[in-house]
Each structure stands twice: as structure tokens, then as C-alpha cells.
Design a protein around this motif. Structure first.
Motif, PDB file in Angstrom:
ATOM      1  N   SER A  60       6.717 -11.773   1.070  1.00 38.44           N
ATOM      2  CA  SER A  60       5.748 -11.516   0.162  1.00 38.44           C
ATOM      3  C   SER A  60       4.866 -10.366   0.731  1.00 38.44           C
ATOM      4  N   PHE A  61       4.456 -10.283   2.037  1.00 37.01           N
ATOM      5  CA  PHE A  61       3.387  -9.488   2.733  1.00 37.01           C
ATOM      6  C   PHE A  61       4.235  -8.140   2.639  1.00 37.01           C
ATOM      7  N   LYS A  62       5.823  -8.120   2.954  1.00 38.98           N
ATOM      8  CA  LYS A  62       6.179  -6.770   3.062  1.00 38.98           C
ATOM      9  C   LYS A  62       6.352  -6.188   1.674  1.00 38.98           C
ATOM     10  N   SER A  63       6.618  -6.902   0.509  1.00 35.29           N
ATOM     11  CA  SER A  63       6.502  -6.534  -0.839  1.00 35.29           C
ATOM     12  C   SER A  63       5.346  -6.060  -1.242  1.00 35.29           C
ATOM     13  N   LEU A  64       4.328  -6.916  -0.869  1.00 38.96           N
ATOM     14  CA  LEU A  64       2.875  -6.499  -1.241  1.00 38.96           C
ATOM     15  C   LEU A  64       2.260  -5.159  -0.594  1.00 38.96           C
ATOM     16  N   ASN A  65       2.734  -5.144   0.401  1.00 39.66           N
ATOM     17  CA  ASN A  65       2.410  -3.624   1.188  1.00 39.66           C
ATOM     18  C   ASN A  65       3.103  -2.536   0.530  1.00 39.66           C
ATOM     19  N   SER A  66       4.544  -2.668   0.169  1.00 45.63           N
ATOM     20  CA  SER A  66       5.077  -1.684  -0.571  1.00 45.63           C
ATOM     21  C   SER A  66       4.664  -1.455  -2.054  1.00 45.63           C
TER      22      SER A  66
END
Length: 147
Positions: free
Chosen positions: A102-108
């Protein structure tokens, strides 16, 4: 207790499937499946050890019908705590993997748009600690928040 155990393992199967959908990596799915198998094995062993020390008291002494189940051996409490350790470990790993994805997707997605989208709000809500708080408040009702 066995009913709760089978219900919990079916939920863990759903969580493994969901994590596989997030990561699409076979080795991770095999690893999580192995963790489910190991936790099921250890929980069954601990359950049957504790069950040997269970005592059944007639409930008529308390004005009830039937029997009251209890464990008076000093070994029962540590065994019952050990019963929940694999479950908490598995849930923590799944939570960490979901949070990381979720964090990686949120950053992208944040790089693409500066305004919060529905997906951003859903990711934020997915990282809530509701499961953890319910488990602390009532460990025997932890299956209520897993979904």
C-alpha cells in the motif's frame, strides 16, 4: 475451539490468496502457505495438550444446566498463550506485506496526482489498526475484525 481454529485457518487461506493477488510471486505464496500449515500444526498440538488437562464441572452448582469447562493445571495458561502466537505472527506478516504494498502504491499514485483519490483514501483506511485493537481488547473475538 476447534470450530474457531478451522474458521481462522480458512480466513488465513483468504489472506494468503489476497497477498498473492497483491504480489504475484509464487515463492511468497508457498512461504505463507507453509506458515499456515506450521501454525495449524502447532495450534492443534497445543490444543490437544491443553484438552488433556480440561476438567468438566457440573454447572448445577452455579444454577445452570450442563457442564462448565475449565483448566486448573498451571501449564494451561502458557499453552493457551502459545496457541495464539502463530496466529499473531501470521497476521503481523500479512499486515506488514499489505502495508508495504500500500505504501509503495500510495507513493507512486502521489507522484501522478496531488489530490487525494478514492484509492488513496482506501489505502489510508486499510492501514488502520482495528484488527490489532480488537485482538488486544478480546483475543477470543479476533476473528470478528479479520475480514
Amino acid at each position: 475451539m476447534l470450530c474457531l481454529l478451522s474458521y481462522g485457518k480458512s480466513i488465513q487461506g483468504v489472506l494468503v490468496t489476497r497477498t498473492h493477488a497483491l504480489y504475484q510471486q509464487r515463492w511468497l505464496t508457498v512461504f505463507l502457505g507453509l506458515l499456515v500449515f506450521l501454525s495449524l500444526s502447532s495450534e492443534l498440538i497445543l490444543f490437544f495438550i491443553v484438552f488433556q488437562f480440561e476438567t468438566f464441572t457440573p454447572a448445577s452448582a452455579f444454577g445452570l444446566s450442563g457442564c462448565i469447562l475449565g483448566c486448573t493445571n498451571g501449564m494451561c495458561k502458557p499453552m493457551l498463550i502459545g496457541f495464539w502466537v502463530p496466529f499473531v505472527l501470521f497476521e503481523s506478516i500479512i499486515f506488514g506485506l499489505t502495508g508495504w504494498k500500500s505504501f509503495k502504491s500510495l507513493n507512486s499514485s502521489a507522484r501522478i496526482s496531488r489530490f487525494p483519490s478514492v484509492i488513496t483514501i482506501l489505502f489510508r483506511d486499510a492501514l488502520s489498526v482495528c484488527n490489532f485493537l480488537i485482538w488486544i481488547a478480546d483475543p477470543y473475538a479476533s476473528y470478528l475484525a479479520v475480514g
